[in-house]
Scaffold this motif. Structure first.
Motif, short mmCIF file in Angstrom:
data_model
loop_
_atom_site.label_atom_id
_atom_site.label_comp_id
_atom_site.label_asym_id
_atom_site.label_seq_id
_atom_site.Cartn_x
_atom_site.Cartn_y
_atom_site.Cartn_z
N UNK A 9 0.78 -1.05 0.01
CA UNK A 9 -0.02 -0.10 -0.05
C UNK A 9 0.85 1.18 0.04
N UNK A 10 0.35 2.38 -0.47
CA UNK A 10 0.93 3.63 -0.35
C UNK A 10 0.19 4.61 -0.04
N UNK A 11 0.66 5.85 0.16
CA UNK A 11 -0.32 6.98 0.35
C UNK A 11 -0.23 8.16 -0.86
N UNK A 34 -13.61 8.34 -4.63
CA UNK A 34 -12.22 8.11 -4.34
C UNK A 34 -12.41 6.67 -3.24
N UNK A 35 -13.27 6.74 -2.42
CA UNK A 35 -13.46 5.67 -1.63
C UNK A 35 -13.57 4.36 -2.32
N UNK A 36 -14.24 4.29 -3.50
CA UNK A 36 -14.54 3.29 -4.25
C UNK A 36 -13.17 2.57 -4.78
N UNK A 37 -12.06 3.45 -4.63
CA UNK A 37 -10.83 2.82 -5.20
C UNK A 37 -9.84 2.93 -4.12
N UNK A 38 -10.01 3.47 -3.15
CA UNK A 38 -8.97 3.46 -1.95
C UNK A 38 -9.79 2.66 -0.90
N UNK A 39 -8.38 2.32 -0.04
CA UNK A 39 -8.85 1.35 1.09
C UNK A 39 -9.07 2.10 2.19
N UNK A 40 -8.74 3.35 2.43
CA UNK A 40 -8.92 4.28 3.35
C UNK A 40 -8.78 5.67 3.04
N UNK A 41 -9.54 6.62 3.75
CA UNK A 41 -9.57 8.03 3.39
C UNK A 41 -9.30 8.77 4.67
N UNK A 42 -8.45 9.83 4.79
CA UNK A 42 -8.24 10.65 5.94
C UNK A 42 -8.53 12.19 5.45
N UNK A 92 -7.30 15.52 1.44
CA UNK A 92 -7.38 14.01 1.81
C UNK A 92 -6.14 13.39 1.34
N UNK A 93 -5.67 12.36 2.50
CA UNK A 93 -4.92 11.41 2.26
C UNK A 93 -5.60 10.10 2.02
N UNK A 94 -5.12 9.35 0.91
CA UNK A 94 -5.67 8.02 0.51
C UNK A 94 -4.82 6.89 0.62
N UNK A 95 -5.31 5.87 1.14
CA UNK A 95 -4.53 4.57 1.20
C UNK A 95 -4.91 3.86 0.10
N UNK A 96 -3.84 3.65 -0.82
CA UNK A 96 -4.29 2.61 -1.88
C UNK A 96 -3.44 1.58 -2.12
N UNK A 97 -3.70 0.54 -2.89
CA UNK A 97 -2.81 -0.62 -3.50
C UNK A 97 -1.94 0.09 -4.54
N UNK A 98 -0.75 -0.27 -4.78
CA UNK A 98 -0.11 0.34 -5.77
C UNK A 98 -0.76 0.21 -7.10
N UNK A 99 -1.45 -1.13 -7.32
CA UNK A 99 -1.92 -1.28 -8.71
C UNK A 99 -3.32 -0.49 -8.87
N UNK A 100 -3.83 0.30 -7.80
CA UNK A 100 -4.79 1.27 -7.93
C UNK A 100 -4.55 2.65 -7.89
N UNK A 143 3.06 8.62 -5.18
CA UNK A 143 2.99 7.91 -3.97
C UNK A 143 3.99 7.95 -2.96
N UNK A 144 3.58 7.89 -1.53
CA UNK A 144 4.56 8.01 -0.48
C UNK A 144 4.51 6.94 0.25
N UNK A 145 5.23 6.57 1.35
CA UNK A 145 5.19 5.56 2.40
C UNK A 145 3.88 6.00 3.13
#
Length: 269
Positions: A125-127, A191-199, A216-224, A249-251
């Motif tokens: 995952x990345x941010x 965005x929530x439909x393609x991200x695993x978390x949203x802050x 917002x910051x999004x937590x997503x899989x690299x492939x997304x 993408x960032x850590x």
């Protein structure tokens, strides 16, 4: 070195041989991994004196940037990471005779289940950071009455022109606000439909003539990552007044459980 040595801790990572090879940190210090026998966790560190790094604002910004670059380099090699904040130091304990490395290893062993669980959750995952605003001038340009208001300025006194200019500014602000309100829930849901978390985050880059829609910051899989870009491109194509800033993408700094940082601060005390 002083009599009591210390370790400056950058992050916790899966123990991967060679993951820190050639990576440097603050002021070019070479980094190494401290693995903990019986666990799959390692700490990314450099050897240090017990004193924290102190300097003026410019120097601290440079150190923080160097720390971030080091964390990112090792994250790209290990696939998961729990970054520390700036100036986390674990020192030798003269009273118990435990070295800094022993103290750090003991703490990791105690918290292994929690640390390992977080590393597994963040693996792959990345941010991404997204800031969306509405340009008020562009939003007002879509108002069919705007042209008539502009034409009505001809022949008016300077005082009246100033009054009408303020009214136009307020109308543009209102129009941008209405557009921002109408877009916020839709974009967040997409965005929530393609991200695993949203802050939600505070605005980072906003000029005086912009109205905020979402930051917002999004937590997503690299492939997304590309899927997030597609959502944002579609919004921009449909709404010309929208301005989008898309970083990463960032850590996953924002999505790292702060508990390990608190534990590390306790270990460093």
């Amino acid at each position: 070195m002083t009599e009591h040595t210390a370790l400056y801790v950058y992050a916790l990572v899966p123990d991967r041989q060679g993951a820190a090879d050639g990576v440097t940190g603050l002021d070019g210090r070479p980094l190494r991994l401290v693995g903990v026998p019986g666990t799959t966790v390692a700490a990314l560190v450099h050897d240090a004196t017990p004193a924290p790094f102190q300097g003026d604002d410019e120097q601290v910004r440079r150190w923080v940037a160097e720390q971030n670059r080091a964390v990112t380099a090792v994250w790209e090699r290990t696939g998961s990471i729990l970054p520390m904040t700036f100036n986390v130091l674990v020192a030798d304990d003269a009273a118990s005779g435990r070295s800094a490395e022993r103290r750090l290893a003991d703490w990791i062993t105690e918290q292994e289940a929690d640390i390992t669980g977080q590393l597994e959750e963040l693996a792959g995952r990345c941010e991404l950071r997204v800031e969306i605003t509405v340009d008020r001038t562009a939003a007002a340009a879509g108002d069919p009455e705007e042209g008539a208001r502009e034409a009505g300025l001809d022949g008016r006194s300077p005082g009246m022109r100033r009054l009408l200019a303020k009214q136009r500014e307020q109308q543009a602000r209102n129009e941008a606000g209405r557009l921002a309100d109408s877009l916020h829930a839709e974009i967040r849901q997409r965005l929530l439909s393609v991200a695993e978390d949203f802050r939600d985050r505070g605005p980072a880059h906003r000029t005086a003539d912009e109205t905020g829609v979402l930051s917002a910051a999004l937590l997503v899989r690299h492939e997304d990552i590309d899927a997030v870009g597609t959502v944002l491109s579609e919004v921009r194509a449909r709404q010309p007044a929208v301005r989008i800033r898309f970083l990463g993408p960032w850590p996953p700094y924002t999505f790292t459980d702060a508990r390990h940082r608190a534990y590390a601060q306790e270990a460093a005390s």
